[in-house]
Design a protein around this motif. Structure first.
Motif, short mmCIF file in Angstrom:
data_model
loop_
_atom_site.label_atom_id
_atom_site.label_comp_id
_atom_site.label_asym_id
_atom_site.label_seq_id
_atom_site.Cartn_x
_atom_site.Cartn_y
_atom_site.Cartn_z
N UNK A 1 0.84 -1.21 0.00
CA UNK A 1 0.00 0.00 0.00
C UNK A 1 0.88 1.26 0.00
N UNK A 2 0.61 2.20 -0.90
CA UNK A 2 1.42 3.42 -0.90
C UNK A 2 1.34 4.13 0.46
N UNK A 3 2.45 4.68 0.87
CA UNK A 3 2.53 5.34 2.18
C UNK A 3 1.48 6.45 2.29
N UNK A 4 0.83 6.49 3.43
CA UNK A 4 -0.16 7.55 3.68
C UNK A 4 -1.54 7.22 3.15
N UNK A 5 -1.66 6.15 2.38
CA UNK A 5 -2.99 5.78 1.86
C UNK A 5 -3.80 5.02 2.90
N UNK A 6 -5.11 5.24 2.85
CA UNK A 6 -6.02 4.48 3.70
C UNK A 6 -6.66 3.39 2.83
N UNK A 7 -6.90 2.23 3.42
CA UNK A 7 -7.55 1.15 2.67
C UNK A 7 -9.06 1.33 2.76
N UNK A 8 -9.69 1.46 1.62
CA UNK A 8 -11.14 1.67 1.60
C UNK A 8 -11.91 0.42 1.17
N UNK A 9 -11.29 -0.39 0.35
CA UNK A 9 -12.00 -1.58 -0.14
C UNK A 9 -10.98 -2.66 -0.48
N UNK A 10 -11.35 -3.89 -0.13
CA UNK A 10 -10.46 -5.01 -0.45
C UNK A 10 -11.34 -6.21 -0.76
N UNK A 11 -11.01 -6.91 -1.82
CA UNK A 11 -11.86 -8.05 -2.19
C UNK A 11 -11.06 -9.12 -2.91
N UNK A 12 -11.55 -10.33 -2.77
CA UNK A 12 -11.01 -11.48 -3.51
C UNK A 12 -11.80 -11.64 -4.79
N UNK A 13 -11.15 -12.16 -5.81
CA UNK A 13 -11.83 -12.45 -7.07
C UNK A 13 -11.44 -13.86 -7.53
N UNK A 14 -12.41 -14.58 -8.06
CA UNK A 14 -12.10 -15.90 -8.57
C UNK A 14 -13.35 -16.54 -9.15
N UNK A 15 -13.16 -17.65 -9.82
CA UNK A 15 -14.32 -18.41 -10.29
C UNK A 15 -14.97 -19.03 -9.06
N UNK A 16 -16.31 -19.08 -9.05
CA UNK A 16 -16.99 -19.49 -7.82
C UNK A 16 -16.68 -20.92 -7.38
N UNK A 17 -16.60 -21.08 -6.07
CA UNK A 17 -16.42 -22.40 -5.48
C UNK A 17 -17.75 -23.14 -5.44
N UNK A 18 -17.82 -24.23 -4.69
CA UNK A 18 -19.01 -25.09 -4.72
C UNK A 18 -20.23 -24.52 -3.99
N UNK A 19 -20.04 -23.44 -3.25
CA UNK A 19 -21.14 -22.84 -2.48
C UNK A 19 -22.37 -22.60 -3.38
N UNK A 20 -23.53 -22.97 -2.90
CA UNK A 20 -24.75 -22.69 -3.69
C UNK A 20 -25.36 -21.40 -3.15
N UNK A 21 -25.54 -20.42 -4.00
CA UNK A 21 -26.02 -19.13 -3.55
C UNK A 21 -27.47 -18.94 -3.96
N UNK A 22 -28.28 -18.68 -2.95
CA UNK A 22 -29.69 -18.41 -3.23
C UNK A 22 -29.86 -16.89 -3.18
N UNK A 23 -30.37 -16.31 -4.24
CA UNK A 23 -30.43 -14.85 -4.30
C UNK A 23 -31.23 -14.25 -3.15
N UNK A 24 -32.36 -14.90 -2.83
CA UNK A 24 -33.19 -14.39 -1.73
C UNK A 24 -33.84 -13.08 -2.10
N UNK A 25 -34.62 -12.62 -1.15
CA UNK A 25 -35.36 -11.37 -1.36
C UNK A 25 -34.46 -10.17 -1.18
N UNK A 26 -34.73 -9.09 -1.90
CA UNK A 26 -34.04 -7.82 -1.65
C UNK A 26 -34.85 -7.05 -0.63
N UNK A 27 -34.19 -6.58 0.41
CA UNK A 27 -34.94 -6.06 1.55
C UNK A 27 -35.05 -4.54 1.63
N UNK A 28 -34.17 -3.80 0.95
CA UNK A 28 -34.17 -2.34 1.09
C UNK A 28 -35.50 -1.75 0.65
N UNK A 29 -35.84 -0.59 1.17
CA UNK A 29 -37.11 0.02 0.76
C UNK A 29 -36.87 0.94 -0.44
#
Ligand SMILES: Cc1cc2nc3c(=O)[nH]c(=O)nc-3n(C[C@H](O)[C@H](O)[C@H](O)COP(=O)(O)O)c2cc1C
Length: 180
Positions: free
Chosen positions: A148-176
């Motif tokens: 990380x460049x000196x003086x920078x703050x970390x705002x976002x960090x994420x992994x990327x890859x082809x999906x593993x075996x987990x089955x993801x159910x979209x489910x309902x969107x809850x926001x109004x």
């Protein structure tokens, strides 16, 4: 709703905790990073720095720093095992950092979301790592200086890859939503 390709990618994006170890090729990674660079920013400042960790050495260096982080007290064995898997098997990690001026926080989060959607359009999924990256670098300032460049703050960090075996159910969107 208009179900075009962009909407399909937005709807297909899911957060994954475990990835397939299949690598992300250069063209796909360039596509993802370009999407991030084209996010909107306050006053067009584009304040971010993207640290793309993808080399064997880079991944191992991050993993090493991650492993040296003490386990939170009382963590059950199963969670501890997951904690000990520093990369969740992902071939790429992207950390978005910036100085703390202006709208850096919003800018960096928008960049990350652009990258998530571009990745999803290629069948590549993502997983936000909220606290761990900050903890790792707080615990290991030498690793921080390498990534990380000196003086920078970390705002976002994420992994990327082809999906593993987990089955993801979209489910309902809850926001109004309110139309006036
Ligand atoms: C700010 C933020 C922090 C998050 N932190 C984590 C995290 O530390 N670990 C994790 O597995 N998922 C994390 N997530 C992913 C959320 O759990 C996920 O987005 C949510 O459950 C909705 O699922 P979806 O992304 O598949 O639609 C985070 C997401 C956001 C936006």
């Amino acid at each position: 709703m208009i179900n075009n390709e962009t909407m399909q990618s937005i709807l297909a994006r899911r957060s994954y905790k475990v990835f397939d170890s299949r690598p992300i090729d250069d063209e796909a990674l360039e596509t993802i990073v370009t999407a991030g660079l084209y996010a909107p920013t306050g006053m067009n400042r584009q304040p971010w720095h993207f640290t793309v960790i993808r080399s064997k050495e880079g991944l191992e260096r991050f993993a090493e720093a991650r492993r040296s982080l003490p386990l939170p007290p009382g963590m059950p064995p199963q969670a501890a095992a997951a904690f000990g898997d520093p990369m969740r098997n992902a071939p790429v990690m992207i950390i978005v950092s910036a100085n703390e001026e202006g709208t850096a926080y919003e800018d960096c989060c928008l960049a990350m979301e652009n990258m998530f959607i571009a990745a999803a359009s290629l069948g590549i999924m993502s997983g936000w790592d909220h606290a761990t990256v900050r903890d790792v670098f707080e615990h290991d300032p030498e690793a921080r200086a390498e990534f990380i460049p000196e003086g920078n703050k970390i705002y976002a960090a994420a992994f990327f890859g082809y999906p593993g075996p987990e089955v993801k159910d979209r489910g309902e969107r809850k926001g109004t939503v309110e139309y006036k």
